[in-house]
Each structure stands twice: as C-alpha cells, then as structure tokens.
Design an enzyme around this catalytic site. Structure first.
Site, PDB file in Angstrom:
ATOM      1  N   ARG A 104       0.845  -1.191   0.000  1.00  0.00           N
ATOM      2  CA  ARG A 104       0.000   0.000   0.000  1.00  0.00           C
ATOM      3  C   ARG A 104       0.883   1.244   0.000  1.00  0.00           C
ATOM      4  O   ARG A 104       1.709   1.409   0.894  1.00  0.00           O
ATOM      5  CB  ARG A 104      -0.911  -0.014   1.231  1.00  0.00           C
ATOM      6  N   THR A 108      -0.687   7.725  -1.213  1.00  0.00           N
ATOM      7  CA  THR A 108      -1.987   7.631  -1.910  1.00  0.00           C
ATOM      8  C   THR A 108      -2.912   6.594  -1.269  1.00  0.00           C
ATOM      9  O   THR A 108      -4.110   6.592  -1.522  1.00  0.00           O
ATOM     10  CB  THR A 108      -1.786   7.226  -3.375  1.00  0.00           C
ATOM     11  N   ASP A 200      -2.748 -12.576  12.789  1.00  0.00           N
ATOM     12  CA  ASP A 200      -2.086 -12.314  11.512  1.00  0.00           C
ATOM     13  C   ASP A 200      -1.685 -13.649  10.874  1.00  0.00           C
ATOM     14  O   ASP A 200      -0.809 -14.345  11.378  1.00  0.00           O
ATOM     15  CB  ASP A 200      -0.851 -11.434  11.735  1.00  0.00           C
ATOM     16  N   ASP A 203       2.091 -14.008   9.863  1.00  0.00           N
ATOM     17  CA  ASP A 203       2.974 -14.209  11.023  1.00  0.00           C
ATOM     18  C   ASP A 203       2.818 -15.604  11.598  1.00  0.00           C
ATOM     19  O   ASP A 203       3.799 -16.251  11.980  1.00  0.00           O
ATOM     20  CB  ASP A 203       2.661 -13.176  12.116  1.00  0.00           C
TER      21      ASP A 203
HETATM   22  N1  URA Z   1      -4.889 -10.276   7.665  1.00  0.00           N
HETATM   23  C1  URA Z   1      -4.635 -11.158   8.663  1.00  0.00           C
HETATM   24  O1  URA Z   1      -3.619 -11.845   8.648  1.00  0.00           O
HETATM   25  N2  URA Z   1      -5.527 -11.250   9.687  1.00  0.00           N
HETATM   26  C2  URA Z   1      -6.655 -10.529   9.723  1.00  0.00           C
HETATM   27  O2  URA Z   1      -7.437 -10.679  10.665  1.00  0.00           O
HETATM   28  C3  URA Z   1      -6.888  -9.607   8.673  1.00  0.00           C
HETATM   29  C4  URA Z   1      -5.991  -9.503   7.670  1.00  0.00           C
END
Ligand code: URA
Length: 209
Positions: A104, A108, A200, A203
């Site tokens: 991203r 912008t 995540d 991760d």
């Molecule tokens: N990306 C992720 O890894 N977890 C989320 O909850 C949202 C986006």
C-alpha cells in the site's frame, strides 16, 4: 452472478477451531492451512469442465471423462497466500502457479503491484487466487484487477477465513468472481483484523511473531 460459497463440512469446522486457537504453534498452523486448502481446492474445482475421451481398458474400449481446458493457475497473494499453495497443488497437481505481491502506497493509500510472475498464456486459463484472510478485501480486490488487466476473465477467489465486509468489497468490485471461504466470521475491527479471527495469518504461518 455474485456467488459466495462457505464450506459446510464437519472436518473443516473442526480444523478451523484449531487454526483459530492462539495455542496452535507455527508447525501445526501450517499443516492446518495445508489441509484446509486441500478441501477448498476440491470445492473450488467442482464446476470444472470435462470432455469425453475414448480409451481402452485392459478388457475393452470405453469412454472416460477428462478435464476439458488447460490446467488452472493458482495465484497466491504474497506473502500469506503462499501457505495455501501446497494444499491446492495436492488436489490439482498439474496446476501452474503464478505469484502476485502488493503493497500500500503510504501517500496515496492505493495498492501498488511490486511483483507479478504468471504463465505466458494466462488469458487462456482459469485462475484461482488464494489468500488465507479476506478482511477489508483491499488486496484481493486490487490483485484481481491487476490480473484482469492482463486479459484474464475466469477468476475464483479462495480464502480460508472471511467476513461480510470483505465479501461485499469483492462482490461489488468483481461480481463475476466467485468467492470461496472455509468459514465466515462476523466482523472487522478498526485495524482491519477479522474478529474473532485468528490473528495475523502471515505471522502465524511463517513464525514471524
Ligand atoms: N490479515 C490477517 O492476517 N488477519 C486478519 O485478521 C486480517 C488480515
């Protein structure tokens, strides 16, 4: 045209429970993503076109059914999408694999493609875009648009966990793209994370936290 398929299978529900559990460590998380991706590949290829082919068994002539089109292309959105590739390939071993990476732009806020490598005859194949999380839908929406800009017309989006906001974003921008989820959670938080979610996905897949 807008199609959402949420898997309804006890094994998927069972595996999703472990995937979401914060006690699940990287190795098991990766294995679960792999197993769920296999089941999703099965679901996402249910409408694959077949043609009749004449063969001989050891005993007599017969007619069998075989895939009618070129192999599909699995396109993981980097980086978390990578975790779904092996599972998809176990079910569709002859599929090609393309890669797309986005970031991203901080000024912008628009998604920018930083990497894209696809088979040359991409416009003649069906694409299965994979990303474990369909949260705001921003990355998937942009990735699909970048692929459409390369003359691809048959695209499916396969995500493990989604929420209504993400599905809505894809359906609005790309009503022709069928969305497959293993499970739908109720909402997003203010930081764009799915709730209750699983944290995540990148991760947890790669042990980077
Ligand atoms: N990306 C992720 O890894 N977890 C989320 O909850 C949202 C986006």
């Amino acid at each position: 045209m807008k199609k959402l398929i949420v898997m309804d299978h006890p094994l998927v529900k069972h595996k999703m429970g472990y995937l979401k559990d914060e006690r699940t460590e990287t190795k098991q998380f990766r294995e679960l993503v792999n197993e769920i991706s296999m089941m999703m590949a099965y679901e996402a290829t249910k409408d694959m076109m077949l043609k009749e082919v004449d063969i001989k068994t050891p005993l007599q002539d017969t007619v069998v059914q075989q895939r009618d089109y070129k192999n599909p292309v699995i396109v993981p959105i980097l980086r978390a999408g990578l975790g779904m590739v092996d599972g998809m390939l176990q079910v569709i071993p002859t599929a090609k694999v393309g890669h797309i990476g986005l970031y991203r732009d901080e000024e912008t806020l628009e998604p920018v493609e930083y990497y894209c490598k696809l088979p040359v005859d991409i416009s003649e194949r069906e694409l299965i875009v994979v990303d474990p999380m369909l949260a705001t839908g921003g990355s998937a929406k942009a990735a699909i648009q970048f692929l459409k800009d390369r003359n691809v017309s048959r695209i499916k989006l396969v995500c493990i966990l989604g929420c209504p906001e993400g599905v809505e974003a894809i359906h609005e921008a790309h009503p022709d793209v069928d969305v497959y989820l293993a499970q739908m959670d109720p909402k997003l938080n203010d930081h764009g994370y799915i709730l209750p979610g699983l944290g995540d996905a990148g991760d947890r897949l790669f042990g980077t936290k």
